[in-house]
Design an enzyme around this catalytic site. Sequence first.
Site, PDB file in Angstrom:
ATOM      1  N   CYS A  79       9.620  -7.556 -35.166  1.00  0.00           N
ATOM      2  CA  CYS A  79       9.501  -6.135 -34.835  1.00  0.00           C
ATOM      3  C   CYS A  79       8.057  -5.660 -34.724  1.00  0.00           C
ATOM      4  O   CYS A  79       7.801  -4.595 -34.161  1.00  0.00           O
ATOM      5  CB  CYS A  79      10.254  -5.291 -35.857  1.00  0.00           C
ATOM      6  N   HIS A  93       7.610   1.878 -35.830  1.00  0.00           N
ATOM      7  CA  HIS A  93       8.729   1.023 -35.442  1.00  0.00           C
ATOM      8  C   HIS A  93      10.015   1.725 -35.849  1.00  0.00           C
ATOM      9  O   HIS A  93      10.122   2.258 -36.956  1.00  0.00           O
ATOM     10  CB  HIS A  93       8.608  -0.334 -36.136  1.00  0.00           C
ATOM     11  N   ASN A 124      17.527  -0.053 -33.618  1.00  0.00           N
ATOM     12  CA  ASN A 124      16.328  -0.871 -33.833  1.00  0.00           C
ATOM     13  C   ASN A 124      16.240  -1.900 -32.707  1.00  0.00           C
ATOM     14  O   ASN A 124      17.031  -2.833 -32.648  1.00  0.00           O
ATOM     15  CB  ASN A 124      16.436  -1.559 -35.198  1.00  0.00           C
TER      16      ASN A 124
END
Length: 268
Positions: free
Chosen positions: A54, A195, A225
């Site tokens: 990520c 993020h 996500n």
Amino acid sequence: RRALDDAGLKPADIDLLIVATITPDMPMPATACIIQQKLGVPTTAACFDLNAACTGFLYALDTACAMLSSGRYRHALVIGVEKLSTIVDWKDRTTCVLFGDGAGAVVVGKSPVSGQGLIGTKLGALGDSVDLLCIPGGGSNAPATAASIAAGDHFLKMKGKEVFKLAVRVMDEAARDILEQHHLRADQISLVIPHQANLRIIEAISEYLELPMERFFVNVDRYGNTSAASIPLALDEARRTGRIKSGDLTLLVAFGAGLTYGSALIRW
């Protein structure tokens, strides 16, 4: 293609192509080479993938800027892209409902204005926490077998509570470190693009930095996500909706499997 149009460039102008992803089309070759062929980027361009989960987009952005600073490259196309729907266990409701598919891209070149552009990055990793978020099967350490497929070892595994605690800590530290490096206060940041892991983590960072949630860009409620794609997706939306203006300072901050983490400061 939209990023190139926005930059006023053509594929022929790109001499560096970096793709941040944990879901490449195939183990090899790099997805960057596939994109190179589809876009018509010159065969003289350097093309490679980067895996920092990520945090991948921030790692790729820093890598591109460092390579541009060497003087050997002029324009980089940096992409964050994931197809996480292919690596989640749809029977595991603790993970499958969290993740989404997406892609975002930026074009990076040298700024004609001093002090404008990417003004700093802070990257790191906690290699003692690899088991908190991983895909245990399918690599050279545990090649695919009928037994590993039956056991679901090729799906994403996450220890949610432990990841949450570490994520809040490292994102807070990465944000504070980059601000300290550049002698800035948190309240000088116009917009934070974190993020998009989950809203509770973003709210915790807001509280720790003592910045109102109004200064944080949030779209996790719409896309989930999307790993390496989450920051470029949010960056694009923020620009198109007027959340970023000339002269603004934007803070990017992320964490991911590895456990990787990072922050970056951009002055527009």
